[in-house]
Design an enzyme around this catalytic site. Structure first.
Site, short mmCIF file in Angstrom:
data_model
loop_
_atom_site.label_atom_id
_atom_site.label_comp_id
_atom_site.label_asym_id
_atom_site.label_seq_id
_atom_site.Cartn_x
_atom_site.Cartn_y
_atom_site.Cartn_z
N ASP A 1 9.35 2.96 1.37
CA ASP A 1 8.17 3.65 1.88
C ASP A 1 8.10 3.39 3.39
O ASP A 1 7.66 2.32 3.83
CB ASP A 1 6.93 3.13 1.16
CG ASP A 1 5.63 3.72 1.71
OD1 ASP A 1 5.67 4.33 2.79
OD2 ASP A 1 4.59 3.54 1.06
N PHE B 1 0.86 -1.18 0.00
CA PHE B 1 0.00 0.00 0.00
C PHE B 1 0.90 1.23 0.00
O PHE B 1 1.80 1.35 0.83
CB PHE B 1 -0.92 0.02 1.23
CG PHE B 1 -1.92 1.14 1.15
CD1 PHE B 1 -3.10 0.98 0.45
CD2 PHE B 1 -1.66 2.37 1.74
CE1 PHE B 1 -4.03 2.02 0.34
CE2 PHE B 1 -2.58 3.42 1.64
CZ PHE B 1 -3.76 3.24 0.94
N LYS C 1 2.50 9.95 8.18
CA LYS C 1 1.83 9.49 9.40
C LYS C 1 2.44 10.07 10.68
O LYS C 1 2.16 11.20 11.02
CB LYS C 1 1.84 7.96 9.43
CG LYS C 1 0.91 7.35 8.39
CD LYS C 1 0.70 5.88 8.64
CE LYS C 1 -0.19 5.24 7.60
NZ LYS C 1 -1.61 5.55 7.75
#
Ligand SMILES: Cc1ncc(COP(=O)(O)O)c(C=O)c1O
Length: 398
Positions: A225, A140, A254
């Site tokens: 990532d 993702f 995040k």
């Protein structure tokens, strides 16, 4: 009273049904307040938040240092343009640069993880002149068209397939498959050090180092990532530090803003040399308020040694879950993760599908991903008095 019947939920549902784009399924809770690892709903019920606001509230909800930094900056300068230097972006650069894996010398700040991935993809094209990207199945990376180009989950990619370049994905953790797929036309291999959304999948030791070697041999870049794994989550500040690997490009998001929208991409001098003035930008890129928030978060994470805490506490959480699995092997078939990114795979998909709602009714917020993997990614500073009772409650519901 079951959550479904609460008045605030009934009203919220009707309001959204009339006005909101129907793309999100929500649990029946209206949250109004958060402190530390707890949140409160509109009816005054309290919950222990084991989702950490989706891995974002690394230092807990509304940490005083974060609130203070945002308020101070809001009273000074909230926004300017990229035509000018700002003190808060310079302060953030000074804070983050020595913390980054050695060799990542250049930073750029944006507002969301997917935007950071877009930036990383652009950098790899600039640096190599190539257009082919290889990523991993079940990965993702966000929902912009750039991020969807490399995402490894068909449910997100397929509706927009017509807009996207042909994707090449290989099984996560499989070095031989990566070696076969990365060729002289590949701009970059893009991978999460641990797949979060894909089910908290931890690759075999040596995977990232092996990928780096393969990429080097083919002239491709390695993009890591770290949007979910970064900022202390896995027990080191960045997950690539477990293997001592420095990628060509790394992304963060995040936890970086602790709840304020900021993300970033970071690269080596060699990659940075290949960009030109005007190659990238954004109205909110390096926004002063966002930079002040990230600076405060990194201050708390480093001063309170929250990576170390995540390693130690996460280890004990995993021990507890493994013991539970041994005693309940018909209900749980795997426990995996690192630091405070923990997954427990349930055998019964139907029970897994209702677990988040049943846990919320018992006063605990948690996430189930990849169909039947209970994912825990709470605040790195979650008090043990909140964590353990919440975990025991959840285990009765598994
Ligand atoms: C590993 C990873 N990359 C990228 C993203 C996208 O970040 P955002 O939702 O901020 O765009 C996420 C979000 O869950 C993620 O977990």
């Amino acid at each position: 009273m079951p959550l479904e019947e609460l008045a605030s939920v009934v009203n919220a549902r009707a309001q959204e049904a009339a006005r909101f784009l129907p793309v999100v399924r929500r649990l029946p809770l209206v949250l109004v307040e958060g402190r530390g690892a707890r949140v409160r709903d509109a009816e005054g019920r309290e919950y222990v938040d084991l989702t950490g606001g989706w891995g974002v509230t690394a230092i807990g909800h509304s940490h005083p240092a974060l609130v203070e930094a945002i308020c101070r900056q809001a009273g000074r300068l909230m926004q300017t343009t990229n035509l000018f230097y700002t003190r808060s972006q310079l302060d953030l650069l000074e804070r983050i640069s020595p913390l980054l894996p050695a060799g990542l010398t250049r930073s750029f700040f944006v507002s969301s993880g997917a935007e950071a991935m877009d930036g990383a993809i652009k950098l790899a094209h600039r640096a190599t002149g190539r257009v082919r990207y290889v990523s991993t199945t079940n990965s993702f990376h966000g929902r912009t068209l750039g991020a969807l180009r490399i995402i490894g989950q068909a449910k997100h990619r397929d509706p927009y397939r017509a807009l996207l370049a042909e994707a090449c994905t290989v099984p996560f953790g499989d070095l031989a498959a990566a070696r076969a797929a990365i060729d002289e036309a590949t701009a970059a291999f893009v991978v999460e050090p641990i797949q979060g959304e894909g089910g908290v999948n931890v690759p075999p030791d040596g995977y990232l180092r092996g990928l780096l070697e393969i990429c080097r041999a083919k002239g491709a870049l390695l993009i890591l990532d770290e949007i979910q794994t970064g900022v202390g989550r896995t027990g080191t500040l960045f997950a690539c530090q477990h293997e001592g690997v420095t990628p060509d490009v790394m992304t963060l998001g995040k936890g970086l803003g602790g709840g304020f929208p900021i993300a970033g991409f970071f690269c080596t001098d060699a990659v940075a040399k290949t960009v030109s003035l005007g190659d990238h930008g954004g109205t909110y890129a390096g926004n002063p308020l966002a930079c002040a928030a990230a600076d405060a978060v990194l201050g708390v994470v480093t001063e309170e040694k929250l990576s170390e805490r995540a390693a130690e506490l996460g280890g004990r959480v995993m021990d507890r879950l493994r013991r539970f699995m041994t005693e309940n092997d018909s209900r749980v078939d795997d426990v995996r993760g690192r630091g405070l990114l923990v997954g427990m795979s349930l055998t019964d998909a139907e029970r897994a599908a209702t677990l988040s709602l049943r846990a919320a009714e018992a006063g605990v917020l948690l996430n189930v991903t990849a169909g039947r993997v209970m994912r825990l990614f709470p605040a790195l500073n979650i008090p043990e008095d909140d964590l353990w009772p919440a975990l025991e409650k959840v285990l009765t519901l598994v």
